[in-house]
Design a protein around this motif. Structure first.
Motif, PDB file in Angstrom:
ATOM      1  N   PRO A   1       0.568  -1.305  -0.017  1.00  0.00           N
ATOM      2  CA  PRO A   1      -0.163   0.060   0.063  1.00  0.00           C
ATOM      3  C   PRO A   1       0.887   1.287   0.052  1.00  0.00           C
ATOM      4  CG  PRO A   1      -0.764  -1.588   1.678  1.00  0.00           C
ATOM      5  CD  PRO A   1       0.568  -1.869   1.122  1.00  0.00           C
ATOM      6  N   ALA A   2       2.045   1.258   0.412  1.00  0.00           N
ATOM      7  CA  ALA A   2       2.919   2.389   0.515  1.00  0.00           C
ATOM      8  C   ALA A   2       3.395   2.816  -0.743  1.00  0.00           C
ATOM      9  CB  ALA A   2       4.132   2.433   1.638  1.00  0.00           C
ATOM     10  N   GLY A   3       3.364   1.723  -1.716  1.00  0.00           N
ATOM     11  CA  GLY A   3       3.744   1.800  -3.218  1.00  0.00           C
ATOM     12  C   GLY A   3       3.181   2.706  -4.088  1.00  0.00           C
ATOM     13  N   GLY A   4       1.812   2.942  -3.567  1.00  0.00           N
ATOM     14  CA  GLY A   4       0.883   3.884  -4.294  1.00  0.00           C
ATOM     15  C   GLY A   4       0.075   3.075  -5.180  1.00  0.00           C
ATOM     16  N   TYR A   5      -0.685   4.155  -6.061  1.00  0.00           N
ATOM     17  CA  TYR A   5      -1.808   3.624  -6.980  1.00  0.00           C
ATOM     18  C   TYR A   5      -1.152   3.365  -8.440  1.00  0.00           C
ATOM     19  CZ  TYR A   5      -5.716   3.775  -9.889  1.00  0.00           C
ATOM     20  OH  TYR A   5      -6.691   3.590 -11.061  1.00  0.00           O
TER      21      TYR A   5
ATOM     22  N   ASP B   1      -6.035   8.549  -4.311  1.00  0.00           N
ATOM     23  CA  ASP B   1      -6.585   8.048  -2.894  1.00  0.00           C
ATOM     24  C   ASP B   1      -5.151   7.357  -2.210  1.00  0.00           C
ATOM     25  OD1 ASP B   1      -9.088   8.699  -3.542  1.00  0.00           O
ATOM     26  OD2 ASP B   1      -9.617   6.706  -4.431  1.00  0.00           O
ATOM     27  N   LYS B   2      -5.272   7.391  -0.573  1.00  0.00           N
ATOM     28  CA  LYS B   2      -4.186   6.679   0.146  1.00  0.00           C
ATOM     29  C   LYS B   2      -4.481   5.299   0.215  1.00  0.00           C
ATOM     30  CE  LYS B   2      -1.729  10.289   1.343  1.00  0.00           C
ATOM     31  NZ  LYS B   2      -0.750  10.367   1.014  1.00  0.00           N
ATOM     32  N   LEU B   3      -3.730   4.494  -0.288  1.00  0.00           N
ATOM     33  CA  LEU B   3      -4.130   3.092  -0.339  1.00  0.00           C
ATOM     34  C   LEU B   3      -3.838   2.437   1.194  1.00  0.00           C
ATOM     35  CD1 LEU B   3      -2.466   1.754  -3.618  1.00  0.00           C
ATOM     36  CD2 LEU B   3      -4.789   2.692  -3.299  1.00  0.00           C
TER      37      LEU B   3
END
Length: 115
Positions: free
Chosen positions: A19-23, A54-56
């Motif tokens: 999730p920190a890797g981004g969209y 959006d923040k994953l």
């Protein structure tokens, strides 16, 4: 790493996503898995579209189901030779031989033919 499930058409895929890797990183992984290009992907989570901003971290949890809308098929190209219509042809339209369309007029009222 979070394990998510992606449903595309009738297929279900599993994917490990950071999730920190981004969209953008997630959509590239989805493209490698399904073949749908990043610009043609639409990811739906619980009825709402997941967008680039959006923040994953808050959205993605283990075993969450994302629905992928999009096609891996290429977009059809424009035809090289466009069809010509009578309205588009310049010049004298009476010079064009067009067979008569419709029914031939017999010269009698239509209600006589109905009996």
């Amino acid at each position: 790493m979070v394990k998510i499930k992606i449903k595309h058409e009738k297929n279900k895929h599993e994917l490990d996503v950071d999730p920190a890797g981004g969209y953008d990183a997630m959509t590239k992984q989805v493209e490698e898995l399904t073949g749908v290009p990043c610009d043609r992907q639409k990811l739906i989570l619980k009825g709402k579209e997941v967008k680039a901003g959006d923040k994953l971290d808050g959205l993605l949890k283990d075993n969450v189901l994302l629905m992928l809308l999009g096609s891996a098929e290429r977009v059809p190209e424009k035809p090289k030779v466009l069809p010509k219509f009578i309205e588009d042809i310049s010049g004298d339209p009476s010079a064009i031989d067009v067979s008569p369309a419709g029914l031939k007029n017999l010269g009698i009222p239509a209600f006589w033919l109905a009996t």
